[in-house]
Design an enzyme around this catalytic site. Structure first.
Site, PDB file in Angstrom:
ATOM      1  N   TYR A 100       0.718  -1.208  -0.222  1.00 11.80           N
ATOM      2  CA  TYR A 100       0.021   0.125  -0.005  1.00 11.80           C
ATOM      3  C   TYR A 100       0.765   1.173   0.069  1.00 11.80           C
ATOM      4  O   TYR A 100       0.187   2.443  -0.249  1.00 11.80           O
ATOM      5  CB  TYR A 100      -1.019   0.129   1.179  1.00 11.80           C
ATOM      6  CG  TYR A 100      -2.053  -1.100   1.238  1.00 11.80           C
ATOM      7  CD1 TYR A 100      -2.189  -1.795  -0.148  1.00 11.80           C
ATOM      8  CD2 TYR A 100      -2.935  -1.003   2.264  1.00 11.80           C
ATOM      9  CE1 TYR A 100      -3.334  -2.578   0.056  1.00 11.80           C
ATOM     10  CE2 TYR A 100      -4.027  -2.114   2.221  1.00 11.80           C
ATOM     11  CZ  TYR A 100      -4.047  -2.778   0.930  1.00 11.80           C
ATOM     12  OH  TYR A 100      -5.025  -3.854   1.043  1.00 11.80           O
ATOM     13  N   LYS A 152       2.889 -15.343   2.281  1.00 15.45           N
ATOM     14  CA  LYS A 152       2.884 -16.220   0.913  1.00 15.45           C
ATOM     15  C   LYS A 152       4.248 -16.400   0.547  1.00 15.45           C
ATOM     16  O   LYS A 152       4.870 -16.131  -0.549  1.00 15.45           O
ATOM     17  CB  LYS A 152       2.124 -14.966  -0.148  1.00 15.45           C
ATOM     18  CG  LYS A 152       1.693 -15.806  -1.229  1.00 15.45           C
ATOM     19  CD  LYS A 152       0.634 -16.917  -1.217  1.00 15.45           C
ATOM     20  CE  LYS A 152       0.218 -17.668  -2.477  1.00 15.45           C
ATOM     21  NZ  LYS A 152      -0.633 -18.709  -2.333  1.00 15.45           N
ATOM     22  N   ASP A 189      -3.688 -17.785   1.528  1.00 12.55           N
ATOM     23  CA  ASP A 189      -5.024 -18.319   0.987  1.00 12.55           C
ATOM     24  C   ASP A 189      -5.708 -19.537   1.841  1.00 12.55           C
ATOM     25  O   ASP A 189      -6.679 -19.619   2.254  1.00 12.55           O
ATOM     26  CB  ASP A 189      -4.574 -18.924  -0.339  1.00 12.55           C
ATOM     27  CG  ASP A 189      -3.228 -19.792  -0.651  1.00 12.55           C
ATOM     28  OD1 ASP A 189      -2.523 -19.483   0.302  1.00 12.55           O
ATOM     29  OD2 ASP A 189      -2.799 -20.461  -1.472  1.00 12.55           O
ATOM     30  N   ASP A 246      -5.375  -6.730   5.859  1.00  8.90           N
ATOM     31  CA  ASP A 246      -6.842  -5.919   5.468  1.00  8.90           C
ATOM     32  C   ASP A 246      -7.939  -6.934   5.073  1.00  8.90           C
ATOM     33  O   ASP A 246      -8.881  -6.772   5.504  1.00  8.90           O
ATOM     34  CB  ASP A 246      -6.247  -5.167   4.111  1.00  8.90           C
ATOM     35  CG  ASP A 246      -7.363  -4.256   3.698  1.00  8.90           C
ATOM     36  OD1 ASP A 246      -8.467  -3.809   4.644  1.00  8.90           O
ATOM     37  OD2 ASP A 246      -7.168  -3.201   2.825  1.00  8.90           O
ATOM     38  N   ASP A 261     -11.242  -8.232   7.634  1.00 11.55           N
ATOM     39  CA  ASP A 261     -12.583  -7.950   7.172  1.00 11.55           C
ATOM     40  C   ASP A 261     -13.192  -9.288   7.312  1.00 11.55           C
ATOM     41  O   ASP A 261     -14.370  -9.200   7.809  1.00 11.55           O
ATOM     42  CB  ASP A 261     -12.579  -7.360   5.828  1.00 11.55           C
ATOM     43  CG  ASP A 261     -12.644  -5.687   5.832  1.00 11.55           C
ATOM     44  OD1 ASP A 261     -12.323  -5.447   7.038  1.00 11.55           O
ATOM     45  OD2 ASP A 261     -13.086  -5.138   4.819  1.00 11.55           O
TER      46      ASP A 261
END
Ligand code: NAD
Length: 360
Positions: A143, A194, A226, A250, A254
């Site tokens: 980001y 990852k 994942d 993020d 959520d």
């Protein structure tokens, strides 16, 4: 008399001012009935900052945030500012304040109150008693990484690109923050990355293991993002504390918030290296329900409780606020987002009234 603590109040946009108004009533009540000695001052932020001062993070707002002991934010953004130039959009204010105050550690608890087990889309036995803490790195990763942009290619089309990077020091400070939190809980930390595909994650994993040498009592595990998404839905109670980078955090936080039934219930904190923090509900400005007095103010009131505990050294008051929320839920009061088919939904202000009554 306890020493006075100052709070910067940033109501923001949409339902932000509505939910913040209820949290401010709680602060007033703590001052009046529980000698809390809290002072507060408001400043415009996000779209409201842009409208008033031409910037989503006006100088007066940043100045107030810097000189206060902690910051309470409502929410920012909405369709009104979608056409504004990208660098002046409300969301840039949020990235800007996190960066300017060095708020690198984002804590998002996902707790399922037993009274609300039916509000989750998952089976009650899968989620009942859920208590996870997600620790998300907030000021680095893709980001913020440079270079970034959209540029023309030689083939006559456009190409968008971003850069993901983490330095060793960025990883070790968030890992350290997560281990400390794990030590206060069930002492289990799962690092999500990852590493099978990304070099950034390879380094992340290496450093998280290294920092773990200082915390031999914490059981460390690793999971690919994942699989973590899958496990969070399949068997969420296996997790205690999760630590992860900005973009993975993020998404995961959520998803975790939905396990609990409503985004209107969940608080969050973003802390700097000294424990100073900005506290805010996990939800956004909810333009679809703004101005209707139906938003759930509990996430914001619980954010205030987190602030009292983590930044203002008033765990006693935090416990009082949390107990008041719990009592109101036990009594069956529900805003529309957590109401069952037979409940008559309470308004934002009615929920505030009930929490104040329980607090008094
Ligand atoms: P949102 O969280 O605002 O809303 C998602 C859904 O949840 C909506 O249906 C909304 O009505 C409901 N909801 C949210 N909070 C609620 C509450 N307290 N009580 C009852 N229902 C609630 O997410 P979105 O719709 O994706 O985004 C809307 C705006 O908020 C966008 O401009 C986005 O950029 C911004 N946003 C801001 C923040 C922040 O301020 N930190 C975070 C996320 C999104």
């Amino acid at each position: 008399m306890t020493t006075s603590k100052s709070i910067a109040i940033l109501p923001g946009d949409g339902i932000g001012p509505e939910v913040i108004a209820q949290a401010v009533r709680v602060i007033d009540c703590l001052n009046e009935k529980h000698a809390a000695n809290l002072t507060y001052e408001e400043a415009p932020f996000g779209g409201a900052g842009y409208d008033l001062h031409g910037s989503p993070l006006p100088e007066v707002t940043l100045d107030l945030a810097k000189r206060s002991d902690a910051i309470l934010l409502g929410a920012i953004g909405g369709p009104k500012w979608e056409a504004v130039e990208r660098s002046l959009r409300p969301e840039r204010g949020l990235l800007g304040i996190r960066s300017a105050l060095g708020l690198f550690s984002n804590l998002r608890p996902a707790i399922l109150y037993p009274e609300l087990a039916d509000a989750s889309t998952l089976k009650p036995e899968v989620v009942s008693g859920l208590d996870i803490m997600i620790v998300r790195e907030l000021t680095g990763g893709i980001y913020f990484g440079q270079p970034r942009g959209i540029e023309p290619t030689d083939q006559g089309e456009r190409r968008g690109y971003n850069t993901m990077h983490y330095s060793e020091s960025e990883i070790s400070r968030i890992a350290d923050s997560a281990y400390k939190i794990a030590m206060q809980r069930d002492k289990r930390l799962c690092s999500v990355d990852k590493a099978n595909v990304l070099e950034t994650s390879e380094l992340w994993r290496e450093i998280v293991i290294e920092v773990g040498k200082d915390y031999p009592d914490v059981e460390l595990s690793h999971m690919y993002i994942d699989n973590a998404c899958m496990q969070l839905i399949r068997a969420p109670k296996q997790f205690d504390v999760i630590v992860t980078g900005n973009i993975f955090g993020d998404i995961l936080s959520d998803a975790a918030s939905m396990l609990t039934g409503s985004i209107g219930m969940l608080p969050s904190a973003s802390l700097d290296e000294n424990g100073k923090g900005m506290y805010e509900p996990v939800h956004g400005s909810a333009p679809d329900i703004a101005g209707k007095n139906i938003a759930n103010p509990i996430a914001t009131i619980l954010s205030l409780a987190m602030m009292l505990r983590s930044s203002l050294d008033r765990a006693d008051l935090a416990t009082k606020v949390e107990a008041a929320v719990r009592k109101v839920l036990q009594n069956g009061l529900r805003t529309a987002d957590i109401a069952g088919p037979n409940d008559k939904p309470a308004s934002t202000a009615e929920m505030g009234d009930a929490i104040l009554a329980a607090l008094e």
